[in-house]
Design an enzyme around this catalytic site. Structure first.
Site, short mmCIF file in Angstrom:
data_model
loop_
_atom_site.label_atom_id
_atom_site.label_comp_id
_atom_site.label_asym_id
_atom_site.label_seq_id
_atom_site.Cartn_x
_atom_site.Cartn_y
_atom_site.Cartn_z
N MET A 11 0.76 -1.15 0.01
CA MET A 11 -0.16 -0.03 0.18
C MET A 11 0.89 1.03 -0.04
O MET A 11 2.11 1.28 0.49
CB MET A 11 -0.93 0.19 1.46
CG MET A 11 -1.99 -1.30 1.45
SD MET A 11 -3.36 -0.92 0.42
CE MET A 11 -4.17 0.51 1.06
N ALA A 13 2.53 2.67 -2.39
CA ALA A 13 3.75 2.57 -3.17
C ALA A 13 3.54 3.23 -4.47
O ALA A 13 4.57 3.59 -5.30
CB ALA A 13 4.15 1.11 -3.62
N LYS A 15 1.41 2.99 -6.83
CA LYS A 15 0.81 2.05 -8.09
C LYS A 15 -0.08 2.86 -9.02
O LYS A 15 0.01 2.99 -10.05
CB LYS A 15 0.36 0.63 -7.46
CG LYS A 15 1.42 0.02 -6.81
CD LYS A 15 0.63 -1.30 -6.30
CE LYS A 15 -0.27 -1.22 -5.38
NZ LYS A 15 0.02 -0.57 -3.97
N GLU A 84 -5.67 -2.49 -9.42
CA GLU A 84 -5.99 -3.35 -8.48
C GLU A 84 -6.09 -4.65 -8.98
O GLU A 84 -6.84 -5.70 -8.95
CB GLU A 84 -7.42 -2.92 -7.96
CG GLU A 84 -7.61 -1.62 -7.48
CD GLU A 84 -7.02 -1.32 -6.03
OE1 GLU A 84 -6.44 -2.43 -5.54
OE2 GLU A 84 -6.71 -0.07 -5.60
N CYS A 141 8.42 1.88 5.00
CA CYS A 141 7.94 1.54 6.50
C CYS A 141 8.55 2.82 7.37
O CYS A 141 9.32 3.39 7.13
CB CYS A 141 8.82 0.23 7.00
SG CYS A 141 8.21 -0.27 8.79
N CYS A 178 7.58 -2.94 6.63
CA CYS A 178 8.72 -3.86 6.35
C CYS A 178 8.49 -5.28 7.11
O CYS A 178 7.41 -5.23 7.63
CB CYS A 178 10.05 -3.64 6.99
SG CYS A 178 10.41 -3.27 8.59
#
Length: 189
Positions: A11, A13, A15, A84, A141, A178
């Site tokens: 989540m 990142a 995309k 998705e 993270c 992480c």
């Protein structure tokens, strides 16, 4: 030569942002990208792809029974962009490979690799197996390491360890971590 790409990450990142940028680049060159998103994710509205940084676009919707190859073959497109992609069935991932191989149209699929328990989604599992190119998009993270896992949390911020594989949500329901911090949080309690 057309190829099947799978862009995956945790989540947050980027995309959807990357997908929308690719669509913009195709349009800017006078080409026709065809965008797809999962019907069950309506956070941005039905048939909408939206990023956290404010980019949005209309998209076709796929559900469990959608024949992607037939739908894509019915209208001209220079590129297929799927958001998705973790919600694809294995058969739909194969249909996208058939779009590449049979229609000669590149497909760029974007999605999560794993769910809140660290298990592969069926669509992601199949794409990891058959994609021509795998590209990891990086999230961070809180400790500064690369986030590769998605921890589901409840409204009080407590980790959720059981439940349906799919529960739509954003930062209110998931935290990208992480592996170390995911395992610590998932095992605690």
């Amino acid at each position: 030569m057309a190829q099947l790409y799978f862009y995956y990450g945790a989540m947050n990142a980027g995309k959807s942002t990357t997908l929308l940028q690719a669509a913009f680049n195709y349009r800017e060159r006078g080409m026709r990208p065809m965008l797809w998103t999962a019907a069950l994710d309506d956070r941005a509205g039905e048939g909408r792809i939206a990023s956290r940084i404010g980019l949005e676009a209309d998209a076709h919707m796929f559900g469990p029974g959608t024949d992607l190859h037939a739908a894509i073959a019915a209208q001209p497109a220079d590129c297929i962009l799927v958001d998705e992609a973790q919600f694809l069935s294995a058969a739909q991932a194969d249909q996208l490979a058939d779009v590449v191989d049979g229609l000669g149209v590149p497909v760029l699929a974007y999605g999560l690799r794993t769910d809140f328990r660290g298990q592969l989604f069926p669509g992601s599992e199949r794409l990891l197996a058959i994609a021509d190119k795998l590209v990891e998009l990086k999230a961070v993270c809180g400790c500064g390491r690369k986030a590769t896992m998605n921890l589901r949390i409840d409204s009080a911020g407590i980790p959720v360890r059981a439940g349906a594989q799919t529960e739509i949500g954003g930062n209110d329901r998931y935290v990208a971590l992480c592996r170390r911090h995911f395992m610590e949080a998932f095992r605690a309690g």
